[in-house]
Enzyme design. Structure first.
Site, PDB file in Angstrom:
ATOM      1  N   CYS A 155       0.831  -1.205   0.000  1.00  0.00           N
ATOM      2  CA  CYS A 155       0.000   0.000   0.000  1.00  0.00           C
ATOM      3  C   CYS A 155       0.871   1.262   0.000  1.00  0.00           C
ATOM      4  O   CYS A 155       2.026   1.243   0.413  1.00  0.00           O
ATOM      5  CB  CYS A 155      -0.886   0.026   1.234  1.00  0.00           C
ATOM      6  N   GLU A 166       0.649   3.885   1.919  1.00  0.00           N
ATOM      7  CA  GLU A 166       1.031   4.342   3.260  1.00  0.00           C
ATOM      8  C   GLU A 166       2.322   3.662   3.711  1.00  0.00           C
ATOM      9  O   GLU A 166       3.233   4.292   4.237  1.00  0.00           O
ATOM     10  CB  GLU A 166      -0.051   3.990   4.301  1.00  0.00           C
TER      11      GLU A 166
END
Ligand SMILES: [Zn+2]
Length: 137
Positions: free
Chosen positions: A57, A59
């Site tokens: 991801c 993040e």
């Protein structure tokens, strides 16, 4: 508070990072940015894989890039997370667990999309009653 004005710099970097997303399977493009207190921006995008479980991801990409350069949670001023979707792309469970390890509990996390929706939260709100190093003592 106009979140888009208040966090314009970090959001611009996150939206720019979103353009680098490698998401041929989900077509769900995400950008992230970590701003450190020295004024630097560390971007991340989601990077997928044909073996889906190996995807990463945005993040985590941004936080791992930040830590890889030697920064630690006390050096981080804020984090931003953006998508081009209609809904706000709040972090998945795996990312929340990583964020609780790598961010201070009160570090602002700005979540926004291209439709002018935005919120400011932090990892304490995103992952209450979390498992941390305190549990290992
Ligand atoms: Zn995630």
């Amino acid at each position: 508070m106009d979140i888009f004005k208040e966090y314009k710099d970090i959001l611009d970097h996150a939206f720019s990072a979103m353009e680098n997303a490698y998401a041929p399977y989900s077509n769900y493009h995400v950008g992230a940015c970590v701003k450190t207190k020295d004024g630097k921006y560390h971007i991340g995008a989601n990077v997928e894989n044909a073996s889906y479980g190996l995807s990463n991801c945005a993040e985590r990409s941004a936080l791992f890039a930040t830590y890889s350069q030697g920064y630690r949670k006390e050096d981080i001023e804020s984090m931003a997370l953006v998508t081009g979707e209609n809904t706000l792309g709040t972090p998945c469970g795996a990312c929340r667990q990583v964020m609780v390890e790598l961010l201070n509990g009160d570090t602002p996390v700005v979540i926004a999309n291209r439709q002018n929706k935005a919120m400011v939260t932090n990892i304490t709100e995103l992952l209450p009653f979390s498992f941390t190093d305190d549990n290992l003592k």
